[in-house]
Design an enzyme around this catalytic site. Structure first.
Site: not given
Length: 504
Positions: A412, A188, A315
């Site tokens: 995610h 990320s 995600e």
């Protein structure tokens, strides 16, 4: 491994994994970035002479987040520029993996349970380093400078990461690491940080390879950084000047930043920042960060660095699950979302055709996740490959029913615990959907092995992209762990989308 000598002084950690690994935690790599050092480039840590007992993580950077199993920031915690080392006992010239945590450049730390380096060091035969760096306004806020006065650099968090890599260059041999074989990895915000360092002159030669999981893009323009500073200063009740901002406490700027985020959330007219306000990030300032990473990689500036990219297939479902994003429930709202982000005409319609039975929220989450993470990450790998840089693609697609009978998506952050071998920890049960299955354990072993092989040799175990940017994806899923070429679909809808610095 007992006492280890570093350039600043001797340190001693503790044995973990039944004595097979030594963990040395909370080692300062730079001075506390407060007082006269606030908003400056990282300064050298003060040396020490007695053995420093390094058995606990160092303080986390100023933030308001409280994450499961991780320490929280308290006002007065200042020695935040520390790192941690895990090394197999009697390690010698092993590959080194340096981890940069994510957290929207605003929260998180190297002390999160997901990032414990014990399994990766033991099973991967690596020296693992995890790093704390400045976050939020302290690390990424623009500090205005009046003519003729000292200039405070943007991207201080990136400069901290460079300082940590220099510490690794100068000290990691004493822990059994190979200074010529360093891999920089992140997820990320940490993945985009790694991409930024690939195109930064200050980081040249400090790492040989990079792993980027769910890179988020694009970076900020200088204009947007100035706008955010003006809003944060106003929320803190101070002028937007260097002196006034330096006089505000770190806690006051954290609180002011939270207020600005909340204001964006409640203002549908605030454009792209309304949907999930991330108000800090790397700034394309022409100095520390000379260019947006996508453009930098496309120019060949980092063609000598091996790159491994991973993204998840769902995600953005995580942000919806934790309530950080705006809810979109109508097609009109989704079209407005697309307009606020300047997405190509017809993109939303294309997703509707590919997902004919999906409700509006699912289409929205698919588009948002691809916009921020999957498409940007894929383009990093493809741009790198087209200029001759070794580039590998993978994607995480593990899904299961959660303990409350809801579906745990391939969302995610869920992939990271598997790559570290920490997927069975209670602190990550929400991310992975409860205790792992035997096939989960097998997948985690494969992911650890892929990271270790890539760090050692530059080859994770499958074919790289060719010089046209085409090649196989490695699918990470317990029931579908094999190579296959991505099928035509959503990628084609992004053909005309451009990633320019936000606010430009």
């Amino acid at each position: 491994m007992g006492v280890v000598g570093t350039n600043n002084g001797p340190v001693r950690g503790r044995r973990v994994a039944d004595g097979e690994v030594v963990a040395v935690l909370g080692v300062p790599y730079a001075a506390p970035p407060f007082g006269a050092a606030r908003f400056r480039e990282p300064l050298p840590a003060e040396p020490w002479h007695e053995v420093r007992e390094c058995t606990r993580f160092g303080p986390v950077a100023p933030q308001s987040a409280q994450l499961p199993g991780a320490p929280v920031w308290s006002p007065g915690d200042e020695d935040v520029l520390t790192l941690n080392v895990w090394a197999p006992v009697d390690a010698s010239a092993l590959p080194v993996l340096v981890w940069i945590h994510g957290g929207a450049y605003t929260f998180g730390s190297s002390a999160q349970p997901d990032f414990d380096g014990t399994v990766l060091a033991r099973d991967g035969q690596l020296v693992v380093v995890t790093v704390n760096y400045r976050l939020g306004f302290e690390g990424f806020g623009h500090v205005p400078s009046a003519p003729g006065t000292r200039r405070f650099p943007d991207n201080r968090g990136l400069l901290d990461q460079v300082a940590a890599l220099r510490w690794v260059r100068d000290n990691i041999r004493a822990f059994g690491g190979d200074t010529e074989n360093v891999t920089l990895a992140g997820q990320s915000a940490g993945a985009t940080s790694a991409a930024c360092l690939m195109v930064m002159d200050r980081a040249k030669g400090l790492f040989r390879r990079a792993i980027a999981h769910s890179a988020v893009g694009p970076c900020f323009s200088a204009g947007l950084a100035r706008e955010i500073t003006a809003r944060v200063a106003a929320a803190a009740g101070v002028p937007a000047t260097a002196d006034a901002l330096a006089a505000a406490s770190p806690g006051a700027l954290v609180a002011a930043s939270d207020d600005v985020v909340d204001a964006y959330r409640h203002d549908p007219a605030s454009g792209h920042l309304h949907y999930d306000p991330v108000i800090y990030g790397p700034v394309v300032d022409g100095d520390v960060l000379p260019v947006e990473p996508l453009a930098g990689l496309a120019s060949g500036t980092a063609a000598d660095v091996d790159l491994l990219v991973c993204r998840t297939t769902q995600e953005y479902w995580l942000m919806d699950a934790v309530g950080s994003s705006a809810k979109i429930t109508t097609w009109e709202g989704l079209e407005r979302f697309a307009a606020d982000f300047g997405l190509p005409e017809g993109l939303v319609g294309g997703y509707r055709e590919l997902m004919p039975d999906a409700p509006v929220p699912d289409v929205y989450l698919s588009v948002f996740g691809d916009l921020l993470f999957a498409e940007y990450s894929s383009r990093l790998a493809e741009s790198h490959a087209r200029v001759g840089g070794p580039a590998y693609l993978s994607r995480y697609d593990r899904r299961r029913s959660g303990p409350d009978s809801g579906e745990v998506r391939a969302w995610h952050c869920a992939d990271v615990a598997f790559a570290f071998g920490n997927h069975a920890l209670p602190a990550v049960e929400f991310l992975v959907g409860g205790p792992p299955s035997p096939t989960d354990h097998h997948m985690s072993r494969d992911m650890v092995a892929a990271w270790a092989a890539f760090a050692a040799t530059g080859d994770p175990g499958w074919q790289p992209l060719d010089t046209t940017g085409v090649g196989p994806d490695r699918d990470w899923a317990p029931d579908d762990a094999h190579e296959r070429r991505p099928l035509p679909g959503t990628r084609a809808l992004w053909r005309d989308a451009e990633y320019r610095p936000l606010g430009s």
